[in-house]
Design an enzyme around this catalytic site. Sequence first.
Site, PDB file in Angstrom:
ATOM      1  N   ASP A 183      -1.714   6.272   8.093  1.00 27.40           N
ATOM      2  CA  ASP A 183      -1.499   6.162   6.658  1.00 27.40           C
ATOM      3  C   ASP A 183      -1.308   7.574   6.107  1.00 27.40           C
ATOM      4  OD1 ASP A 183      -1.433   5.022   4.075  1.00 27.40           O
ATOM      5  OD2 ASP A 183      -3.551   5.441   3.803  1.00 27.40           O
ATOM      6  N   GLU A 218       2.650  13.529 -12.378  1.00 28.18           N
ATOM      7  CA  GLU A 218       2.604  13.616 -13.831  1.00 28.18           C
ATOM      8  C   GLU A 218       1.229  14.054 -14.306  1.00 28.18           C
ATOM      9  OE1 GLU A 218       3.843   9.860 -15.391  1.00 28.18           O
ATOM     10  OE2 GLU A 218       5.954  10.453 -15.457  1.00 28.18           O
ATOM     11  N   ASP A 245      -7.596   4.846   6.014  1.00 31.62           N
ATOM     12  CA  ASP A 245      -8.849   5.049   5.292  1.00 31.62           C
ATOM     13  C   ASP A 245      -9.134   3.971   4.256  1.00 31.62           C
ATOM     14  OD1 ASP A 245      -6.725   5.920   3.613  1.00 31.62           O
ATOM     15  OD2 ASP A 245      -8.156   7.036   2.397  1.00 31.62           O
ATOM     16  N   ASN A 248      -6.138  -1.440   2.671  1.00 28.58           N
ATOM     17  CA  ASN A 248      -4.753  -1.774   2.985  1.00 28.58           C
ATOM     18  C   ASN A 248      -4.376  -1.396   4.415  1.00 28.58           C
ATOM     19  OD1 ASN A 248      -5.049   0.960   1.979  1.00 28.58           O
ATOM     20  ND2 ASN A 248      -2.846   1.137   2.169  1.00 28.58           N
ATOM     21  N   ASP A 249      -5.231  -0.637   5.094  1.00 20.33           N
ATOM     22  CA  ASP A 249      -4.948  -0.224   6.468  1.00 20.33           C
ATOM     23  C   ASP A 249      -5.665  -1.081   7.500  1.00 20.33           C
ATOM     24  OD1 ASP A 249      -3.466   2.009   5.476  1.00 20.33           O
ATOM     25  OD2 ASP A 249      -5.344   3.071   5.136  1.00 20.33           O
TER      26      ASP A 249
END
Length: 1111
Positions: free
Chosen positions: A341, A465, A755, A758-759
């Site tokens: 990732d 941003e 980490d 989603n992994d």
Amino acid sequence: MWRWIRQQLGFDPPHQSDTRTIYVANRFPQNGLYTPQKFIDNRIISSKYTVWNFVPKNLFEQFRRVANFYFLIIFLVQLMIDTPTSPVTSGLPLFFVITVTAIKQGYEDWLRHNSDNEVNGAPVYVVRSGGLVKTRSKNIRVGDIVRIAKDEIFPADLVLLSSDRLDGSCHVTTASLDGETNLKTHVAVPETALLQTVANLDTLVAVIECQQPEADLYRFMGRMIITQQMEEIVRPLGPESLLLRGARLKNTKEIFGVAVYTGMETKMALNYKSKSQKRSAVEKSMNTFLIIYLVILISEAVISTILKYTWQAEEKWDEPWYNQKTEHQRNSSKVEYVFTDKTGTLTENEMQFRECSINGMKYQEINGRLVPEGPTPDSSEGNLSYLSSLSHLNNLSHLTTSSSFRTSPENETELIKEHDLFFKAVSLCHTVQISNVQTDCTGDGPWQSNLAPSQLEYYASSPDEKALVEAAARIGIVFIGNSEETMEVKTLGKLERYKLLHILEFDSDRRRMSVIVQAPSGEKLLFAKGAESSILPKCIGGEIEKTRIHVDEFALKGLRTLCIAYRKFTSKEYEEIDKRIFEARTALQQREEKLAAVFQFIEKDLILLGATAVEDRLQDKVRETIEALRMAGIKVWVLTGDKHETAVSVSLSCGHFHRTMNILELINQKSDSECAEQLRQLARRITEDHVIQHGLVVDGTSLSLALREHEKLFMEVCRNCSAVLCCRMAPLQKAKVIRLIKISPEKPITLAVGDGANDVSMIQEAHVGIGIMGKEGRQAARNSDYAIARFKFLSKLLFVHGHFYYIRIATLVQYFFYKNVCFITPQFLYQFYCLFSQQTLYDSVYLTLYNICFTSLPILIYSLLEQHVDPHVLQNKPTLYRDISKNRLLSIKTFLYWTILGFSHAFIFFFGSYLLIGKDTSLLGNGQMFGNWTFGTLVFTVMVITVTVKMALETHFWTWINHLVTWGSIIFYFVFSLFYGGILWPFLGSQNMYFVFIQLLSSGSAWFAIILMVVTCLFLDIIKKVFDRHLHPTSTEKAQLTETNAGIKCLDSMCCFPEGEAACASVGRMLERVIGRCSPTHISRSWSASDPFYTNDRSILTLSTMDSSTC
């Protein structure tokens, strides 16, 4: 329970249609004709076992292993028929292995149960019966209205109904889902956005119709039918209305949402891959070897049985020759692909403003001040600084009096205007939101850096941003916030309000965003920012060439760059622009194309203000780690949910992509045919381009098309690329990519590191899963095979611990087969001399204790402590990892060598002993001859000594523990045999070994035969090692023999001896070099003070240094 069983059997599927109908607050029709749909509860289950299925399921998985199944069959055969060996011989080791493994796996699953209970038992507030009711997360039902407060995690997939804002918007972060830490804005439909209290929501009568659950995080289609005053209002629902489970509410006091997907039907759960049993390459090789040995054993049994009945058919062999019955670490070995990732794994997940270019001048930020680089254009002496800080831009009189800096008042005013306009553009051209808790940040002078945003909390959809707005605030232009259509900026201690007229949103085609504002003076301005390739061609003024050079310099430093430009509109120009934007935004057909055309029309004739450079700070030693992986022959793939531009920028900065690498792109593909054609073009480019290395960038949409119909073509392109970057990836797509590599013809070993939640899917899919304990929680660490704190520790995990593990486990497997071939083969040969009467060669106690006591400890300690090369050398020479490539130490060639070695040693044991006592020779002074049990004991004694000393020859790293178990095992055998055969034990029914061992040792000829057979067996093995190390040494063997550090005194060995050693020590050093062994007591290394030396710790998480004086 019955319904669940029916669902599992397929008789009662939970969803009967393609859509689901949800009554908000579970207010079902009262006409009695409606049958509500049945939905699952909100429990999350990541565990593998239950109390009821643990024993059968765990036993089934364990006996799927060939080794366990083989010993189970042997044990059952020994139970069912009359055998010369006790069932305990095979049953006791099998019971021990099965029990220990079951306890380990049960404990791991218990931890997962605790984690599930913690999540399912989290408190939540649900609107029921006109009030807020506190309940547990697992009790949420589809249709319930849930209240979520700031910084809380959504417990289910919710459709947003209202928030504390009048427009019904809220901000969330989805870091645990797709790895993006930026904020995303979600909005409610106008009719429900006004219902901001529990009492108002209690009056809501609405129905939601939406699609059934699917894993795609970015896709949601549905509609809400709201009944107001007997009228039905239909509003469309899209991804902007859906709040996903696992996301976190930010910058919003509270929201209300209705649950549409719960439990294992949430998108987060659907992106989890079920935890499966992993099979390592070592285990697969061992299974192959076991099958081969099984064939050998079956062949021996068949031969013995045939010969037994053949010989018994002859009358002279009716009586047996002897008639008395006797009672008796996985895949971190060789990784070829690493999938990682990006956010939080390679980077610190923090953006920091570093440099900028304003009107052709470069500046660096140092302690909140901008300091120019190099001489100024108007400076007469280049060694003097231009400006010490932008906070003095309004007071340059002290500079104008200096002889080293001459400038006119007009230039001073123009300089202030340029910098002022640049940072105003930075402070206004964004979509940053500000925390509701604000503090008045007024300073005591203009452009004061004490206006830093430490008292303001910014949230942004892009981390760039946020970093830029914070940098502008540190410099002195502070973005205070926005209210409705007004943006407030504090400049020179003065509050300025800009009216926000239009936002021209960012998209990947334009690669820029713009805002149109009305200044306090009334003039209308366009501020634009974006990639240099999208801004510079649109510019007609400003220092374009100088800025282009500066942008290239920033990029070479690995910084993320953006260009800033502006444009002034006349009243007539703005009226036309406003009209075109309104027409495009309200178009029902081809809205996206019309908006793109309008944006292109507006964003032209720009005046360039400058460029910014932001650093997405990499974790420590990420570049070095990736380069080391590449040197070790490992391909690195980056799989991230980030945008294309962000991902490419980080890949360049971390060394995943090189500046000299030819970058190929497979992005924005719309159809199968278009994707196939692009893949063919990429394959041709790789073939035609004379470039050493290629890199590939592919996005999630294009990847889905490529995997659907063109897997082979896609894999062909990927295999020819040194590095691959996959961006905009859904969690399940990451797992699919890894599976595609796993099932490719080469069957490579894969490793995944991440980490966040989603992994988890890719961590579970890979052969080796690594979890980093980062800022995105502990889900990845909980579901991984190993957990580390930082990405840099991956090098030690693979190159040191992985290398050691592979050497240890490979030797353990081969040695296990070797010593058992030595053990069983003499028993088979003995059958030819006892007419296959099933008479055993060894006593039953010896049969039981051979693998349990006599030969177990040396290989056990070897597999725990062996270090054939110093850890410092392994970590600093990644190329040594190539020596274990393609499972070399468990190849068929190596397997055959150990097998042939075992058979040859077994023949020497048996026939050497047979030649000694097989011809009625008396070896005792009283003329007494040795019998059957003495012959077997002699063979067994030679065998125990030989296989133990063989293990000693394989050992390179000697500690006191190795000496204790190696020589102690031989001593224990002699002591045990003396006691076992020297005493009549009352609890033994028969004692065939009484006084046998003592009688054997009383013969000098027996001692001579033992020594001669042991030396004969091991001499051939030593000769082979000598020739292999001198004629065909591997890189690892060279590292054992040659100097690997300037501080090592001797040149020919890793084992260095003190100066002034005796002459005979050269012979010892030659033997050490031949065997490759290194004893800590013989080491005399002189490491320099600056040279890091690492202790022989087994920790994965730390690299602890050791003082050179301890060496």
